[in-house]
Write a protein that holds these residues in place. Structure first.
Motif, PDB file in Angstrom:
ATOM      1  N   SER A   1       1.012  -1.242  -0.173  1.00  0.00           N
ATOM      2  CA  SER A   1      -0.391   0.478  -0.241  1.00  0.00           C
ATOM      3  C   SER A   1       0.902   0.761   0.199  1.00  0.00           C
ATOM      4  O   SER A   1       1.936   1.225   0.519  1.00  0.00           O
ATOM      5  N   PHE A   2       0.522   2.932  -0.750  1.00  0.00           N
ATOM      6  CA  PHE A   2       1.513   3.293  -0.454  1.00  0.00           C
ATOM      7  C   PHE A   2       0.548   5.192  -0.167  1.00  0.00           C
ATOM      8  O   PHE A   2      -0.690   4.634  -0.830  1.00  0.00           O
ATOM      9  N   LYS A   3       0.583   5.477   0.818  1.00  0.00           N
ATOM     10  CA  LYS A   3      -0.043   6.604   1.040  1.00  0.00           C
ATOM     11  C   LYS A   3       1.016   8.317   0.674  1.00  0.00           C
ATOM     12  O   LYS A   3       2.290   7.579   0.316  1.00  0.00           O
ATOM     13  N   THR A   4       0.741   9.398   0.047  1.00  0.00           N
ATOM     14  CA  THR A   4       1.124  10.180  -0.229  1.00  0.00           C
ATOM     15  C   THR A   4       2.378  10.784   1.008  1.00  0.00           C
ATOM     16  O   THR A   4       1.610  10.323   2.191  1.00  0.00           O
ATOM     17  N   ASN A   5       2.903  11.926   0.943  1.00  0.00           N
ATOM     18  CA  ASN A   5       3.451  12.206   2.004  1.00  0.00           C
ATOM     19  C   ASN A   5       2.182  13.507   2.696  1.00  0.00           C
ATOM     20  O   ASN A   5       2.089  13.645   4.135  1.00  0.00           O
ATOM     21  N   GLU A   6       1.699  13.841   2.205  1.00  0.00           N
ATOM     22  CA  GLU A   6       0.012  14.747   2.058  1.00  0.00           C
ATOM     23  C   GLU A   6      -0.104  13.515   3.772  1.00  0.00           C
ATOM     24  O   GLU A   6      -1.129  13.772   4.408  1.00  0.00           O
TER      25      GLU A   6
ATOM     26  N   ALA B   1     -10.198  14.314  18.446  1.00  0.00           N
ATOM     27  CA  ALA B   1     -10.246  12.932  18.083  1.00  0.00           C
ATOM     28  C   ALA B   1     -11.336  12.954  16.979  1.00  0.00           C
ATOM     29  O   ALA B   1     -10.979  12.672  15.926  1.00  0.00           O
ATOM     30  N   ASP B   2     -12.016  13.637  16.733  1.00  0.00           N
ATOM     31  CA  ASP B   2     -12.830  13.699  14.941  1.00  0.00           C
ATOM     32  C   ASP B   2     -11.544  13.708  14.186  1.00  0.00           C
ATOM     33  O   ASP B   2     -11.771  13.743  12.991  1.00  0.00           O
ATOM     34  N   ASP B   3     -10.836  14.936  14.552  1.00  0.00           N
ATOM     35  CA  ASP B   3      -9.878  15.184  13.348  1.00  0.00           C
ATOM     36  C   ASP B   3      -8.660  14.056  12.523  1.00  0.00           C
ATOM     37  O   ASP B   3      -8.011  13.738  12.014  1.00  0.00           O
ATOM     38  N   PHE B   4      -8.543  14.094  14.087  1.00  0.00           N
ATOM     39  CA  PHE B   4      -7.600  12.562  14.352  1.00  0.00           C
ATOM     40  C   PHE B   4      -8.598  11.253  13.326  1.00  0.00           C
ATOM     41  O   PHE B   4      -7.608  10.567  12.637  1.00  0.00           O
ATOM     42  N   GLU B   5      -9.677  10.887  13.756  1.00  0.00           N
ATOM     43  CA  GLU B   5     -10.417   9.662  12.422  1.00  0.00           C
ATOM     44  C   GLU B   5     -10.335  10.333  11.017  1.00  0.00           C
ATOM     45  O   GLU B   5     -10.188   9.192  10.569  1.00  0.00           O
ATOM     46  N   LYS B   6     -10.487  11.478  11.085  1.00  0.00           N
ATOM     47  CA  LYS B   6     -10.687  11.348   9.440  1.00  0.00           C
ATOM     48  C   LYS B   6      -9.956  10.965   9.155  1.00  0.00           C
ATOM     49  O   LYS B   6      -9.371  10.720   7.396  1.00  0.00           O
ATOM     50  N   ALA B   7      -8.004  11.591   9.443  1.00  0.00           N
ATOM     51  CA  ALA B   7      -6.847  11.404   8.669  1.00  0.00           C
ATOM     52  C   ALA B   7      -6.137  10.209   9.059  1.00  0.00           C
ATOM     53  O   ALA B   7      -5.731   9.416   7.681  1.00  0.00           O
ATOM     54  N   LEU B   8      -6.909   9.369   9.623  1.00  0.00           N
ATOM     55  CA  LEU B   8      -7.017   8.033   9.700  1.00  0.00           C
ATOM     56  C   LEU B   8      -7.386   7.189   8.796  1.00  0.00           C
ATOM     57  O   LEU B   8      -7.434   6.056   8.338  1.00  0.00           O
ATOM     58  N   ASN B   9      -8.404   7.403   8.107  1.00  0.00           N
ATOM     59  CA  ASN B   9      -9.622   7.131   7.704  1.00  0.00           C
ATOM     60  C   ASN B   9      -9.162   6.851   6.163  1.00  0.00           C
ATOM     61  O   ASN B   9      -9.500   6.485   5.338  1.00  0.00           O
ATOM     62  N   ARG B  10      -8.501   8.107   5.894  1.00  0.00           N
ATOM     63  CA  ARG B  10      -8.141   8.216   4.662  1.00  0.00           C
ATOM     64  C   ARG B  10      -7.883   6.962   3.870  1.00  0.00           C
ATOM     65  O   ARG B  10      -6.215   6.377   4.484  1.00  0.00           O
ATOM     66  N   LYS B  11      -7.682   6.290   2.851  1.00  0.00           N
ATOM     67  CA  LYS B  11      -7.203   5.152   2.558  1.00  0.00           C
ATOM     68  C   LYS B  11      -6.072   5.530   1.315  1.00  0.00           C
ATOM     69  O   LYS B  11      -5.802   6.518   1.408  1.00  0.00           O
ATOM     70  N   PRO B  12      -5.174   4.813   1.421  1.00  0.00           N
ATOM     71  CA  PRO B  12      -3.763   4.538   0.421  1.00  0.00           C
ATOM     72  C   PRO B  12      -4.196   5.078  -0.289  1.00  0.00           C
ATOM     73  O   PRO B  12      -5.148   4.772  -1.262  1.00  0.00           O
TER      74      PRO B  12
ATOM     75  N   LEU C   1      -9.648 -23.633  -7.690  1.00  0.00           N
ATOM     76  CA  LEU C   1      -8.465 -22.908  -7.973  1.00  0.00           C
ATOM     77  C   LEU C   1      -7.868 -22.303  -8.796  1.00  0.00           C
ATOM     78  O   LEU C   1      -8.706 -21.154  -9.634  1.00  0.00           O
ATOM     79  N   GLY C   2      -8.098 -20.021  -7.810  1.00  0.00           N
ATOM     80  CA  GLY C   2      -8.269 -19.102  -8.277  1.00  0.00           C
ATOM     81  C   GLY C   2      -6.842 -18.955  -8.074  1.00  0.00           C
ATOM     82  O   GLY C   2      -6.561 -19.091  -6.764  1.00  0.00           O
ATOM     83  N   VAL C   3      -5.429 -17.686  -8.496  1.00  0.00           N
ATOM     84  CA  VAL C   3      -4.640 -16.540  -7.876  1.00  0.00           C
ATOM     85  C   VAL C   3      -4.871 -15.262  -7.943  1.00  0.00           C
ATOM     86  O   VAL C   3      -4.511 -15.506 -10.203  1.00  0.00           O
ATOM     87  N   TRP C   4      -5.098 -14.586  -8.023  1.00  0.00           N
ATOM     88  CA  TRP C   4      -5.782 -13.028  -8.614  1.00  0.00           C
ATOM     89  C   TRP C   4      -4.886 -12.279  -7.583  1.00  0.00           C
ATOM     90  O   TRP C   4      -4.001 -11.925  -6.383  1.00  0.00           O
ATOM     91  N   ALA C   5      -4.754 -10.945  -8.225  1.00  0.00           N
ATOM     92  CA  ALA C   5      -4.597  -9.957  -7.702  1.00  0.00           C
ATOM     93  C   ALA C   5      -5.495  -8.538  -7.795  1.00  0.00           C
ATOM     94  O   ALA C   5      -6.006  -8.765  -9.310  1.00  0.00           O
ATOM     95  N   SER C   6      -5.618  -7.698  -7.078  1.00  0.00           N
ATOM     96  CA  SER C   6      -6.200  -6.888  -7.162  1.00  0.00           C
ATOM     97  C   SER C   6      -6.206  -5.309  -6.817  1.00  0.00           C
ATOM     98  O   SER C   6      -5.353  -5.285  -5.806  1.00  0.00           O
ATOM     99  N   GLY C   7      -6.248  -4.739  -7.639  1.00  0.00           N
ATOM    100  CA  GLY C   7      -5.868  -3.359  -7.355  1.00  0.00           C
ATOM    101  C   GLY C   7      -6.529  -1.965  -7.122  1.00  0.00           C
ATOM    102  O   GLY C   7      -7.478  -2.126  -7.667  1.00  0.00           O
ATOM    103  N   ASP C   8      -6.134  -1.909  -6.162  1.00  0.00           N
ATOM    104  CA  ASP C   8      -7.494   0.072  -5.762  1.00  0.00           C
ATOM    105  C   ASP C   8      -6.946   1.312  -6.262  1.00  0.00           C
ATOM    106  O   ASP C   8      -5.830   1.374  -4.848  1.00  0.00           O
ATOM    107  N   LEU C   9      -7.366   1.867  -7.115  1.00  0.00           N
ATOM    108  CA  LEU C   9      -6.676   3.506  -6.807  1.00  0.00           C
ATOM    109  C   LEU C   9      -8.098   3.943  -5.853  1.00  0.00           C
ATOM    110  O   LEU C   9      -8.388   4.455  -6.832  1.00  0.00           O
ATOM    111  N   ALA C  10      -7.747   5.084  -5.023  1.00  0.00           N
ATOM    112  CA  ALA C  10      -8.358   5.692  -4.202  1.00  0.00           C
ATOM    113  C   ALA C  10      -8.138   7.627  -4.387  1.00  0.00           C
ATOM    114  O   ALA C  10      -6.755   7.538  -3.873  1.00  0.00           O
ATOM    115  N   PHE C  11      -9.568   8.124  -4.177  1.00  0.00           N
ATOM    116  CA  PHE C  11      -9.039   9.361  -4.365  1.00  0.00           C
ATOM    117  C   PHE C  11      -9.929  10.258  -3.386  1.00  0.00           C
ATOM    118  O   PHE C  11     -10.875   9.587  -3.459  1.00  0.00           O
ATOM    119  N   TYR C  12      -9.681  10.768  -2.405  1.00  0.00           N
ATOM    120  CA  TYR C  12     -10.294  11.081  -1.379  1.00  0.00           C
ATOM    121  C   TYR C  12     -10.777  12.238  -1.540  1.00  0.00           C
ATOM    122  O   TYR C  12     -10.661  13.442  -2.068  1.00  0.00           O
TER     123      TYR C  12
END
Length: 384
Positions: free
Chosen positions: A161-166, A215-226, A254-265
């Motif tokens: 997973s990757f989170k931006t500097n911001e 607490a509210d501001d902290f909650e919002k910051a931590l809930n941001r998706k990568p 039998l299945g083997v798979w990969a799923s990617g997510d590009l998320a914009f807040y």
């Protein structure tokens, strides 16, 4: 909520530090995702899933219906999934490590300060997000005349997973605000009140308006998706056989798979609002095919690839996915719109409507219920 409890216990850790009591926090995961054992069999409202959180233990049930009520799944389809991370000893876990923040190489591990956690571990969720699932299913899967029984096992993890500097700076900024709050005069006065017990001090602090804002501001910051996350999964199903049709137990799928997510807040649509662009690629060894000559099952290999668009509005999500299955120079399609609603931290409802693989153009409706249970989901949350 999960992160609110983290902040509560981060605050109370300052109080408890005076007494050798080690604080812990219940890191509750918010929405148990569909089991890989279900996804393998194309039973879920969405086949493209990159879960942000996985419950320590969850129970799930899936039902499916089509234009012909006899063609689909029975109501006896259940899965259990658990996350080994919560059942083993976790050494030196703290708030920063749990959020994949780490100091630079060569830092003195004995004298780390919050400001030293300037790096991000892109592979930090590989163990924390790992899960194992088991499912029991009963249906014809658009292959058999009568419903058949299957047992499936699956496993998945978040590879990276990757989170931006911001995003990282927002977390550290909120943590700094917490530290300043804990050094404020109003908090010091509560600490100094010898007439209050430790629980009473904790209650007094959390009732302060300043704390509620933090607490509210902290909650919002931590809930941001990568910004980007990549999950990998593997699952196997076994056909239990049917003596009435002279079918022996056999390889199912039998299945083997990969799923990617590009998320914009997108905070304009909700405190936890995101727009997601997903992609999936899956190798499938499929034994759910009838040999027209022998009447038995035969195995075919297939490749799935597709995309999904999702609009996440806090507890409610809307999505549409389209997946192509290439199998023996022929293509099958899955085109389904889905809706997901999180009732609370324990219960999540999923629904899907559209066309599934092997449905011969018939419209299918899928409905799932997920019930998450926490067993000892806690870690020590000191800052060291």
């Amino acid at each position: 909520m999960r992160h609110l409890k983290i902040l509560v216990l981060l605050i109370t850790s300052t109080v408890f530090a005076q007494t050798d009591t080690n604080p812990s926090a219940a890191l509750k995961n918010l929405a148990p995702p569909s089991s890989p054992a279900f996804v393998l069999m194309d039973l879920t409202p969405s086949n493209i899933i990159v879960p942000e959180n996985i419950q320590a233990f969850s129970i799930q049930t899936i039902s499916a219906f089509s234009g012909d009520s006899s063609n689909g799944l029975s109501n006896n389809n259940y899965a259990v999934e658990f996350q080994p991370y919560w059942y083993v000893k976790r050494e030196n876990m703290n708030f920063f490590k749990y959020n994949n923040l780490k100091p630079e190489k060569g830092s003195n591990e004995e004298n780390l300060k919050p400001s030293d956690y300037t790096c991000y571990n892109v592979f930090g969720d590989a163990w924390k997000r790992a899960s194992v699932s088991l499912a029991l299913m009963n249906g014809n899967f658009n292959v058999f005349e009568n419903a058949q029984s299957y047992v499936s096992v699956g496993a998945r993890t978040r590879l990276l997973s990757f989170k931006t500097n911001e995003q990282r700076n927002a977390i550290m900024s909120q943590y700094s605000a917490y530290e300043q709050f804990m050094s404020s005069q109003e908090v010091i006065m509560i600490f100094a009140n010898t007439d209050l017990t430790r629980p009473q001090k904790n209650t007094a602090i959390t009732n302060l308006e300043t704390y509620k804002t933090i607490a509210d501001d902290f909650e919002k910051a931590l809930n941001r998706k990568p910004l980007f996350a990549l999950d990998v999964a593997v699952a196997y199903s076994h056909f239990m056989g049917d003596k009435s049709q002279d079918l022996d137990d056999a390889f199912g799928r039998l299945g083997v798979w990969a799923s990617g997510d590009l998320a914009f807040y997108t905070p304009t649509i909700g405190d936890n609002g995101h727009i997601h662009f997903y992609g999936v690629f899956r190798y499938l060894r499929d034994g759910l095919n009838i040999n027209p000559e022998s009447g038995g099952l035969r195995i075919e290999e297939a490749i799935d690839y597709g995309a999904k668009l999702e609009l996440e509005l806090d507890n409610l999500s809307f999505a549409y996915e389209y997946i192509t299955r290439d199998i023996d120079n022929d293509n099958e399609k899955r085109s389904i719109g889905s809706i997901r609603y999180k009732i609370n931290n324990a219960f999540t409802l999923n629904g899907g409507f559209g066309r599934n693989f092997k449905s011969d153009g018939e419209t299918v409706a899928l409905f799932g219920i997920q019930w998450g249970i926490d067993f000892g989901s806690s870690v020590s949350l000191g800052s060291k």
